[in-house]
Write an enzyme that holds these catalytic residues in place. Structure first.
Site, short mmCIF file in Angstrom:
data_model
loop_
_atom_site.label_atom_id
_atom_site.label_comp_id
_atom_site.label_asym_id
_atom_site.label_seq_id
_atom_site.Cartn_x
_atom_site.Cartn_y
_atom_site.Cartn_z
N CYS A 146 -24.37 -67.58 -21.43
CA CYS A 146 -25.00 -68.89 -21.61
C CYS A 146 -24.07 -69.74 -22.48
CB CYS A 146 -26.36 -68.75 -22.28
SG CYS A 146 -27.13 -70.33 -22.70
N CYS A 205 -25.93 -70.43 -26.05
CA CYS A 205 -26.15 -69.42 -27.10
C CYS A 205 -25.32 -68.14 -26.94
CB CYS A 205 -27.63 -69.07 -27.17
SG CYS A 205 -28.24 -68.14 -25.73
N CYS A 239 -32.04 -69.57 -19.58
CA CYS A 239 -31.58 -68.54 -20.51
C CYS A 239 -32.81 -68.01 -21.24
CB CYS A 239 -30.58 -69.13 -21.49
SG CYS A 239 -30.13 -67.99 -22.82
N CYS A 248 -32.25 -69.08 -25.40
CA CYS A 248 -32.33 -70.47 -25.89
C CYS A 248 -33.17 -71.38 -24.99
CB CYS A 248 -30.94 -71.07 -26.10
SG CYS A 248 -30.03 -71.42 -24.58
N CYS A 261 -28.03 -69.55 -8.09
CA CYS A 261 -27.09 -70.67 -7.97
C CYS A 261 -27.05 -71.37 -9.33
CB CYS A 261 -27.57 -71.60 -6.86
SG CYS A 261 -26.40 -72.88 -6.44
#
Length: 161
Positions: A79, A82, A127, A130, A150
């Site tokens: 991510c 984070c 995510c 976060c 995707c």
């Protein structure tokens, strides 16, 4: 006296007006874990403008613009907000869509919700740490899962193995 066709037309229009907000409703975005509930100002300081629009406002980057779509090395996709590990390069494939695509996430890396931004239900991927918007998952991917995660490249970073 009201004609039947006017009454039916009025009822249909009224139903459309009342139901329209539901077409574009979004289920609750997953909550950020403790320590990742940053203010918008903190997110803007931490992220590039494109990353902010994608991760915090659920924007979509233009297709074929992310270098991560062409990333072929072994490693892990994280991510960008984070640094939580989300996808292994072993599950990446070329979907031809112009966005990095994967057939499976790493365990515990993602959460999902439903959005109707285009007038129909899609599974939005976030995510799990976060809560940042990553992209969407579709049922047209390769075996063994048949899924196509995707992802926006702007929502990801890459750590080579």
């Amino acid at each position: 006296m009201i004609e039947r066709r006017h009454l039916l037309g009025g009822l249909a229009l009224g139903g459309a007006i009342i139901g329209a907000p539901m077409l574009f409703a979004r289920s609750a975005r997953p909550k950020a874990q403790a320590g990742w509930q940053l203010s918008e100002a903190e997110w803007k300081k931490r992220l590039s403008p494109l990353q902010y629009r994608v991760l915090r406002e659920a924007a979509t980057e233009r297709a074929f613009t992310s270098p991560l779509d062409r990333e072929k090395r072994a490693g892990t996709f994280l991510c960008a907000g984070c640094a939580l590990p989300l996808y292994s390069s072993r599950t990446k494939f070329d979907s031809g869509t112009g966005w990095p695509s994967f057939w499976a996430p790493l365990k515990g890396g993602i959460a999902t919700s439903t959005d109707h931004d285009l007038g129909y239900a899609r599974t939005e991927v976030h995510c799990s740490r976060c809560g940042g918007h990553l992209g969407h998952v579709f049922n047209d991917g390769p075996k063994p899962t048949g899924k196509r995660y995707c992802m926006n490249g702007a929502a990801l970073s890459f750590r080579p193995a």
